[in-house]
Write an enzyme that holds these catalytic residues in place. Structure first.
Site, PDB file in Angstrom:
ATOM      1  CD  GLU A  86      28.503 -30.855  21.522  1.00  0.00           C
ATOM      2  OE1 GLU A  86      28.696 -31.855  20.587  1.00  0.00           O
ATOM      3  OE2 GLU A  86      28.903 -31.213  22.523  1.00  0.00           O
ATOM      4  CE1 TYR A  88      26.616 -35.729  19.925  1.00  0.00           C
ATOM      5  CE2 TYR A  88      27.295 -34.075  18.510  1.00  0.00           C
ATOM      6  CZ  TYR A  88      27.343 -34.863  19.661  1.00  0.00           C
ATOM      7  OH  TYR A  88      28.460 -34.452  20.540  1.00  0.00           O
ATOM      8  CG  ASP A 131      29.108 -39.109  19.627  1.00  0.00           C
ATOM      9  OD1 ASP A 131      28.869 -40.146  20.177  1.00  0.00           O
ATOM     10  OD2 ASP A 131      29.988 -38.335  19.898  1.00  0.00           O
TER      11      ASP A 131
END
Ligand code: SF4
Length: 368
Positions: free
Chosen positions: A50, A133, A151
């Site tokens: 991520e 996020y 996102d």
């Protein structure tokens, strides 16, 4: 906490919740790209993926992910590694602040939590480099927490589904929270991102292949690309920058950027920005004096390249230089070294300096 949604958005989400969930999850099971970070959702692996995906396309991350995990297979291995090794593994992906913060967060997790990532989004957000996020993505994908992960892809899909021209992040989070299934929040978040990345793209969305086509208000209006409305972007400032290629006894002078500066910890050819009224050559002479305490004669230009960062653009010219006075000292850098060809290829560098290094390496090999 997610903020309140516009009233007109709620009926669609509430009355079609089950159908929206089912259509999206079924599509994802059928169509999901087999990306390497989807095979194993252990928290450390999800977190690394991520962070890489924050500002880098999936196709590029694919080239780095496995190698990074091979070098640093656990949070403990990452925490124990020198920062320079982490930056080297990141080289070419850009946005190096991510690598520095990932490294710092790993050290914090090992020192304060025995190497275990926190499970709650709020606790994850207290770690360096983890924003709203990433916290939502790690909490939902690795720990099954029912929290949104919004996102740019998710924002676009939800703006179109609900025909919202300019939804805030809070509003999109509230919309996603209405739909998140308790039993598969990670799959749902990932499916939504995948829909935005592969079908509901910014231009030319493929509505005919979309599992939400029957529900989508923007599609029904016939102009999905109108949502969300584009944000006006100011033109990026532009700077002219000069860099010195100073070779002595087969080695080239490199400076390491200070940790607190942009691209901190990376190695570069010393130099800096041209100021108003200065020539590039004069700027380079001034910068070498201020930064490295030496006086140089500026010779031929070896190459010029353009590069855009998030907040500005540069035109960078690298000049061959010759030292005429002074002993090298670091006045405005973290460290310096005289690099042979092997060191030049081993140290972590930003993309622009790596391109200069490619031109410089043959000069070192041919140097007396
Ligand atoms: S129907 Fe079209 S605009 Fe609507 S979510 Fe699907 S791809 Fe996007």
């Amino acid at each position: 906490m997610p903020s309140k949604l516009p009233d007109e958005a709620l009926p669609l989400l509430r009355t079609r919740r089950e159908a929206l969930r089912e259509a999206l999850l079924r599509w994802f099971e059928r169509e999901a790209r087999p990306l390497p970070w989807r095979r194993d959702r252990t928290p450390y692996r999800v977190w690394v993926a991520e962070v890489m995906l924050q500002q880098t396309q999936a196709e590029t991350v694919k080239r780095y992910y496995a190698d990074f995990l091979r070098r640093f297979p656990t949070v403990e291995a990452l925490a124990a590694a020198p920062l320079e090794a982490v930056l080297k593994a990141w080289e070419g992906m850009g946005y190096y602040r991510r690598a520095r913060l990932l490294h710092r967060a790993a050290q914090q997790i090992v020192a304060e939590q025995g190497g275990a990532l926190p499970q709650e989004a709020e606790a994850l957000r207290r770690l360096p480099g983890i924003g709203r996020y990433t916290a939502g993505a790690v909490a939902s994908l690795a720990f099954g927490q029912p929290v949104p992960a919004v996102d740019g892809n998710v924002r676009r899909v939800m703006a179109r589904l609900l025909a919202l021209p300019a939804p805030t992040t809070g509003e999109v989070e509230a919309a996603v929270a209405e739909l998140l299934p308790d039993d598969r929040p990670g799959d749902f978040n990932e499916a939504l991102m995948e829909l935005g990345a592969t079908i509901c793209r910014p231009r030319s969305p493929e509505c005919r292949r979309c599992p939400w086509r029957a529900f989508c208000r923007a599609h029904r209006q016939g102009a999905p690309e109108r949502y969300p409305a584009p944000k006006g972007r100011p033109a990026l400032p532009h700077y002219e920058v000069a860099a010195a290629v100073l070779i002595e006894a087969g080695r080239v002078l490199l400076a390491q950027r200070r940790p607190e500066d942009m691209l901190g910890g990376l190695w570069e050819f010393p130099g800096g920005k041209r100021e108003a009224g200065e020539s590039l050559e004069a700027a380079l002479r001034r910068e070498l004096q201020e930064e490295m305490a030496i006086q140089v004669e500026v010779g031929e230009a070896l190459l010029t390249l353009e590069h855009a960062y998030t907040h500005f653009r540069i035109t960078l010219t690298a000049f061959r230089c010759r030292r005429v006075a002074g002993e090298v000292r670091c006045l405005e850098c973290a460290d310096f070294r005289w690099a042979d060809a092997a060191t030049l290829s081993a140290v972590p560098m930003a993309a622009t300096d790596r391109r200069i290094a490619q031109v410089v390496a043959p000069l070192l090999e041919n140097a007396p």
